[in-house]
Design an enzyme around this catalytic site. Structure first.
Site, mmCIF file in Angstrom:
data_model
loop_
_atom_site.group_PDB
_atom_site.id
_atom_site.type_symbol
_atom_site.label_atom_id
_atom_site.label_comp_id
_atom_site.label_asym_id
_atom_site.label_seq_id
_atom_site.Cartn_x
_atom_site.Cartn_y
_atom_site.Cartn_z
ATOM 1 N N GLN A 84 36.422 39.323 52.918
ATOM 2 C CA GLN A 84 35.740 39.996 54.005
ATOM 3 C C GLN A 84 34.719 39.070 54.688
ATOM 4 O O GLN A 84 33.993 38.361 54.007
ATOM 5 C CB GLN A 84 34.951 41.198 53.441
ATOM 6 C CG GLN A 84 35.775 42.286 52.845
ATOM 7 C CD GLN A 84 36.506 43.088 53.939
ATOM 8 O OE1 GLN A 84 36.075 43.146 55.085
ATOM 9 N NE2 GLN A 84 37.610 43.661 53.569
ATOM 10 N N GLU A 92 21.970 30.283 72.778
ATOM 11 C CA GLU A 92 22.369 29.030 72.125
ATOM 12 C C GLU A 92 23.256 28.165 73.030
ATOM 13 O O GLU A 92 23.951 27.274 72.556
ATOM 14 C CB GLU A 92 23.104 29.302 70.798
ATOM 15 C CG GLU A 92 22.292 30.121 69.798
ATOM 16 C CD GLU A 92 23.016 30.323 68.470
ATOM 17 O OE1 GLU A 92 23.458 29.316 67.879
ATOM 18 O OE2 GLU A 92 23.137 31.484 68.043
ATOM 19 N N TYR A 142 30.691 39.587 59.682
ATOM 20 C CA TYR A 142 30.672 40.076 61.068
ATOM 21 C C TYR A 142 32.096 40.287 61.538
ATOM 22 O O TYR A 142 32.924 39.373 61.448
ATOM 23 C CB TYR A 142 29.943 39.077 61.972
ATOM 24 C CG TYR A 142 28.528 38.835 61.500
ATOM 25 C CD1 TYR A 142 27.519 39.739 61.807
ATOM 26 C CD2 TYR A 142 28.218 37.737 60.701
ATOM 27 C CE1 TYR A 142 26.227 39.542 61.345
ATOM 28 C CE2 TYR A 142 26.930 37.535 60.233
ATOM 29 C CZ TYR A 142 25.938 38.440 60.559
ATOM 30 O OH TYR A 142 24.674 38.252 60.091
ATOM 31 N N HIS A 194 36.168 35.133 64.201
ATOM 32 C CA HIS A 194 35.547 33.808 64.303
ATOM 33 C C HIS A 194 36.113 32.912 63.210
ATOM 34 O O HIS A 194 36.639 33.387 62.205
ATOM 35 C CB HIS A 194 34.021 33.922 64.196
ATOM 36 C CG HIS A 194 33.581 34.549 62.911
ATOM 37 N ND1 HIS A 194 33.454 35.913 62.763
ATOM 38 C CD2 HIS A 194 33.269 34.019 61.712
ATOM 39 C CE1 HIS A 194 33.079 36.181 61.525
ATOM 40 N NE2 HIS A 194 32.957 35.051 60.856
ATOM 41 N N ILE A 195 35.979 31.607 63.450
ATOM 42 C CA ILE A 195 36.589 30.621 62.557
ATOM 43 C C ILE A 195 35.510 29.644 62.091
ATOM 44 O O ILE A 195 34.706 29.171 62.894
ATOM 45 C CB ILE A 195 37.707 29.863 63.313
ATOM 46 C CG1 ILE A 195 38.773 30.861 63.783
ATOM 47 C CG2 ILE A 195 38.328 28.788 62.450
ATOM 48 C CD1 ILE A 195 39.795 30.241 64.725
ATOM 49 N N HIS A 196 35.518 29.358 60.803
ATOM 50 C CA HIS A 196 34.553 28.400 60.249
ATOM 51 C C HIS A 196 35.163 27.004 60.286
ATOM 52 O O HIS A 196 36.329 26.814 59.925
ATOM 53 C CB HIS A 196 34.227 28.763 58.797
ATOM 54 C CG HIS A 196 33.648 30.139 58.645
ATOM 55 N ND1 HIS A 196 32.323 30.352 58.386
ATOM 56 C CD2 HIS A 196 34.213 31.365 58.727
ATOM 57 C CE1 HIS A 196 32.090 31.656 58.308
ATOM 58 N NE2 HIS A 196 33.228 32.302 58.509
ATOM 59 N N LYS A 209 24.103 28.004 59.609
ATOM 60 C CA LYS A 209 23.966 27.415 58.270
ATOM 61 C C LYS A 209 23.739 25.902 58.314
ATOM 62 O O LYS A 209 23.421 25.303 57.306
ATOM 63 C CB LYS A 209 25.244 27.668 57.447
ATOM 64 C CG LYS A 209 25.456 29.109 57.050
ATOM 65 C CD LYS A 209 26.673 29.254 56.137
ATOM 66 C CE LYS A 209 26.980 30.698 55.829
ATOM 67 N NZ LYS A 209 28.328 31.089 56.244
HETATM 68 P P1 M7G Z 1 31.103 35.448 58.323
HETATM 69 O O1 M7G Z 1 32.316 35.009 57.614
HETATM 70 O O2 M7G Z 1 31.180 36.724 59.105
HETATM 71 O O3 M7G Z 1 29.877 35.626 57.370
HETATM 72 O O4 M7G Z 1 30.679 34.262 59.270
HETATM 73 P P2 M7G Z 1 29.274 34.748 56.199
HETATM 74 O O5 M7G Z 1 29.861 33.394 56.238
HETATM 75 O O6 M7G Z 1 27.796 34.762 56.525
HETATM 76 O O7 M7G Z 1 29.590 35.509 54.964
HETATM 77 C C1 M7G Z 1 29.702 34.359 60.255
HETATM 78 C C2 M7G Z 1 29.169 32.969 60.511
HETATM 79 O O8 M7G Z 1 28.321 32.986 61.642
HETATM 80 C C3 M7G Z 1 28.319 32.474 59.336
HETATM 81 O O9 M7G Z 1 28.736 31.186 58.951
HETATM 82 C C4 M7G Z 1 26.901 32.526 59.873
HETATM 83 O O10 M7G Z 1 26.072 31.521 59.322
HETATM 84 C C5 M7G Z 1 27.103 32.339 61.354
HETATM 85 N N1 M7G Z 1 26.053 32.975 62.157
HETATM 86 C C6 M7G Z 1 25.514 34.190 61.944
HETATM 87 N N2 M7G Z 1 24.591 34.457 62.918
HETATM 88 C C7 M7G Z 1 23.810 35.670 62.989
HETATM 89 C C8 M7G Z 1 24.554 33.385 63.755
HETATM 90 C C9 M7G Z 1 23.817 33.103 64.956
HETATM 91 O O11 M7G Z 1 23.023 33.883 65.460
HETATM 92 N N3 M7G Z 1 24.095 31.886 65.535
HETATM 93 C C10 M7G Z 1 24.978 30.982 64.992
HETATM 94 N N4 M7G Z 1 25.131 29.819 65.606
HETATM 95 N N5 M7G Z 1 25.695 31.249 63.879
HETATM 96 C C11 M7G Z 1 25.489 32.444 63.260
#
Ligand code: M7G
Length: 342
Positions: free
Chosen positions: A253, A163, A256, A260-262, A188
């Protein structure tokens, strides 16, 4: 493997979940005999377009001028009814794969049991995770989740150039490699509609698995990261979004266990539990909390969050823990309800 051909090979098994509000549906099926999860999401309407401004180097924003912006794209209409001053009906809108696609398609293949359980319909509960519960039930689960290959996508981004063409910001200083992080569009997000802007910042260091591992010594690192994100991200999107319109949060929770930060547009409300209390923790609050939690930081805290019945943690002990907690709190058990609907 080609995404298109995988989608063609999808054999439907059942609906995992469907949400008319978020316009999302998740389907379980198989591709080449292995479990596959397809999530379809209707795209939102366009009303802004960013166009080059011939008179300066800045971009400008045009509202509702493109042929695909909401009203302009109506191709056909059929009324349903009207009454007094109220009219309603259905329409077909002009679609275009590049400029106005219909839906976003996500595929997980081969999907693991953990993925299927996450997307499947389930009941949710609010549970307290004490430091003791963390050590006994949650920590062993995290250790397993870190070592079972579920973080391959993270390592691909950090070390194998996955990516890389989509990365919007990268911070790396050889003198302090642990402080490095990358920001890129979250899986997402469709990448076009700024209303739904959703980025994820992934840190280089691997010692922080979740919020639980944050201690006061990480406070300055978090502050610096937050400020870099707020300074840089608006400029990456032509200032169509400002620093104070970014909702920056950490899940607990998470799915992953690599820190990481949203980073999400504050207007984006259609994320289900992803931005709800009991899962999302604002980075500002996390930074502030570190002032009061002592040297062990989040490790000493009782965390309250939402857990689904399909989650391994529920079955591995949180369910029993919750029953115990309700007893200790003196919350009466609900009466047995007899369902006598015919
Ligand atoms: P999380 O809080 O661990 O999980 O965030 P959740 O929000 O799905 O409950 C992980 C974040 O990484 C999520 O917002 C996922 O949409 C994003 N994500 C997961 N994967 C496998 C990928 C990926 O391969 N590439 C990108 N760009 N984002 C991902």
């Amino acid at each position: 493997v080609q995404f298109n051909s995988l989608i063609d090979e999808f054999r439907f098994t059942r609906v995992l979940s469907s949400n008319p509000q978020t316009k999302l549906i998740s389907l379980l099926g198989t591709i080449q005999g292995k479990d596959a999860i397809v999530t379809l999401e209707k795209t939102h309407f366009q009303f802004d377009t960013v166009v080059a401004n011939p008179e300066s180097s800045t971009m400008s924003l045009h509202q509702c001028e493109s042929e695909f912006s909401c009203m302009n794209s109506i191709e056909k209409m059929k009324p349903i009814a009207n009454n007094d001053i109220y009219f309603w009906g259905m329409s077909v809108m002009k679609q275009d794969l590049e400029l106005n696609p219909t839906a976003k398609i996500n595929l997980i293949w081969p999907a693991t049991k953990v993925h299927v359980e996450k997307f499947d319909k389930q009941l949710f509960h609010i549970v307290r995770e004490t430091p003791e519960v963390y050590k006994r039930i949650v920590k062993p689960y995290i250790d397993e989740m870190v070592n079972n290959g579920r973080l391959k996508w993270v390592n691909n981004i950090l070390h194998s150039g996955a990516e890389s063409d989509r990365v919007v910001y990268k911070y790396f200083d050889e003198k302090s490699p642990d402080d490095g992080f990358v920001v890129l569009p979250d899986m997402k997000w469709d990448g076009c509609n700024l209303d739904a802007l959703y980025l994820v910042a992934i840190v280089h260091r691997t010692d922080i698995k979740s919020l639980r591992d944050l201690r006061p010594e990480h406070q300055q690192w978090l502050i610096d990261m937050k400020n870099k994100i707020k300074s840089v991200i608006p400029s990456c999107y032509n200032y169509l979004i400002s620093a104070d319109q970014l909702r920056i949060f950490i899940h607990y929770q998470p799915s992953y266990y690599h820190f990481h930060i949203h980073i999400v547009n504050v207007r984006h409300a259609g994320l289900g539990d992803g931005i709800a209390v009991g899962k999302a923790n604002l980075i500002e609050d996390v930074i502030e909390n570190l002032n009061y939690m002592g040297p062990e930081g989040y490790m000493n805290r009782t965390m309250t969050y939402v857990i689904g019945e399909n989650h391994a943690l529920w079955k591995n002990g949180l369910q029993a823990e919750l029953e115990q907690q309700l007893k200790e709190d003196g919350i009466p058990e609900p009466p047995v309800i007899i369902n006598d609907f015919a």
